[in-house]
Design an enzyme around this catalytic site. Structure first.
Site, PDB file in Angstrom:
ATOM      1  N   ALA A   2       0.864  -1.193   0.000  1.00 38.92           N
ATOM      2  CA  ALA A   2       0.000   0.000   0.000  1.00 38.92           C
ATOM      3  C   ALA A   2       0.895   1.235   0.000  1.00 38.92           C
ATOM      4  CB  ALA A   2      -0.961  -0.017   1.189  1.00 38.92           C
ATOM      5  N   HIS A  51       2.863   4.593  -0.427  1.00 40.88           N
ATOM      6  CA  HIS A  51       2.522   6.004  -0.623  1.00 40.88           C
ATOM      7  C   HIS A  51       3.831   6.788  -0.727  1.00 40.88           C
ATOM      8  CE1 HIS A  51       3.565   6.250   3.585  1.00 40.88           C
ATOM      9  NE2 HIS A  51       2.577   5.435   3.910  1.00 40.88           N
ATOM     10  N   HIS A  76       6.691   5.918   1.662  1.00 41.76           N
ATOM     11  CA  HIS A  76       7.491   4.735   1.318  1.00 41.76           C
ATOM     12  C   HIS A  76       8.447   5.050   0.168  1.00 41.76           C
ATOM     13  CE1 HIS A  76       3.792   2.514   2.881  1.00 41.76           C
ATOM     14  NE2 HIS A  76       4.754   2.005   3.600  1.00 41.76           N
ATOM     15  N   GLN A  80       2.710  -9.403  13.459  1.00 36.01           N
ATOM     16  CA  GLN A  80       2.777  -8.114  14.159  1.00 36.01           C
ATOM     17  C   GLN A  80       1.395  -7.499  14.386  1.00 36.01           C
ATOM     18  OE1 GLN A  80       5.232  -6.369  10.837  1.00 36.01           O
ATOM     19  NE2 GLN A  80       4.138  -4.499  11.364  1.00 36.01           N
ATOM     20  N   SER A 133       0.463   7.656   5.924  1.00 38.71           N
ATOM     21  CA  SER A 133       0.339   6.306   6.476  1.00 38.71           C
ATOM     22  C   SER A 133      -0.605   5.525   5.571  1.00 38.71           C
ATOM     23  CB  SER A 133      -0.261   6.386   7.886  1.00 38.71           C
ATOM     24  OG  SER A 133      -0.749   5.119   8.282  1.00 38.71           O
TER      25      SER A 133
END
Ligand code: PAF
Length: 298
Positions: A41, A43, A46, A70, A194
């Site tokens: 995912a 964005h 990243h 996690q 995020s």
């Protein structure tokens, strides 16, 4: 001298063996290898890590793996956003050489019985709110480091506690990895990027901006000499509450060992101010290192 990587030569590797062999071949060819671990995912935050990795290395590998260990039992593992095709294109556009996209069975082989636990650093903040989270992170990151071999690995500072955990595990396990932390990438209004921002309704998105705003107010108070933990935290908590956010934690902590400071006392010249808050059902985290970082909202 960092060698250029051609943009259209992106390799996708799904097996641990193939990934390890490629990284080994790169090193034999004299290339410096960089790893950007992600859960996909992707964005702009990243992609800034990929760009940073390219500044440190000749060949960049991006791992895309939504790591089940996690996530807690009531967390968002099954609905975590997945966008593999566009992630691959973004990696290609940013000059990555390889995407490592293993299955769960590949990362956790049958009979899997090993976990990596980093103590101390994980006691507070997200470690307290998300039991088992950092054990899952440390385990998968240690596996990725072992598979990649000698490399530089780039992590975002939005997950500040995670970065400290990863630095510690690389040091303690003697892994030949240079860990680089990259500054938080933000939207124009200051909200930290995020993958979970995708969950926000437009109302919750508008509320969420109180997080960087409140961090900025505390940051400005700190810059003008405020050192009382209570005086830094009270207005921040008030702003989050006023915006309709539910605070999980708002904590001033030592920026290296992540031990919280007593709220009745002063804080030192450099310290971590970290927040986790819920906008609707979405849990968002953000932080600023007071005495080091600029305020999130200028
Ligand atoms: O920060 C993340 O996306 C994850 O925690 C990481 C480091 C990729 C491990 O799964």
């Amino acid at each position: 001298m960092v060698r250029r990587v051609t943009r259209d030569s992106l390799q996708i590797e799904r097996t641990a063996r193939g990934y390890r062999d490629t990284c080994e071949r790169w090193r034999r060819e004299g290339r410096r290898v960089a790893l950007v671990p992600t859960m996909g995912a992707l964005h702009a935050g990243h992609l800034a890590l990929v760009d940073e990795a390219r500044r440190h290395a000749d060949a960049v590998a991006v791992s895309i793996f939504v790591n089940p260990t996690q996530f807690g039992p009531n967390e968002d593992f099954s609905k975590y956003p997945r966008s593999f095709e566009s992630d691959v294109q973004a990696c290609r556009d940013h000059g990555a050489s390889l995407v490592f996209n293993p299955t769960v069975e590949e990362m956790y082989p049958a009979g899997d019985a090993t976990r990596v636990t980093v103590t101390g650093l994980t006691t507070h903040l997200c470690g307290r709110s998300r039991p088992g989270h950092f054990e899952g992170v440390a385990t998968v990151v240690a596996k990725l480091f072992c598979l990649t071999g000698a490399c530089v690995a780039v992590f975002g500072r939005k997950d500040y506690q995670q970065l400290k955990v990863v630095e510690r595990l690389a040091l303690d396990l003697g892994l030949p990895v240079e860990v680089v932390g990259h500054p938080i990438v933000r939207e124009a209004d200051g909200l930290a990027l995020s993958s979970r921002n995708a969950y926000l309704s437009s109302e919750d998105r508008a509320r969420a901006v109180a997080i960087p705003r409140s961090l900025s107010a505390a940051s400005r108070a700190f810059a003008t000499g405020e050192r009382s933990a209570a005086a830094l935290l009270a207005p921040l908590r008030q702003e989050l509450l006023g915006a309709g956010l539910r605070t999980d934690y708002a904590t001033l902590a030592d920026a290296e060992c992540i031990d919280p400071f007593d709220e009745s006392g002063p804080v030192p010249e450099r310290c971590l101010l970290a927040v986790a808050a819920f906008a609707g059902t979405t849990r968002l985290i953000d932080n600023v290192v007071l005495g080091q970082d600029p305020p999130p909202v200028p």
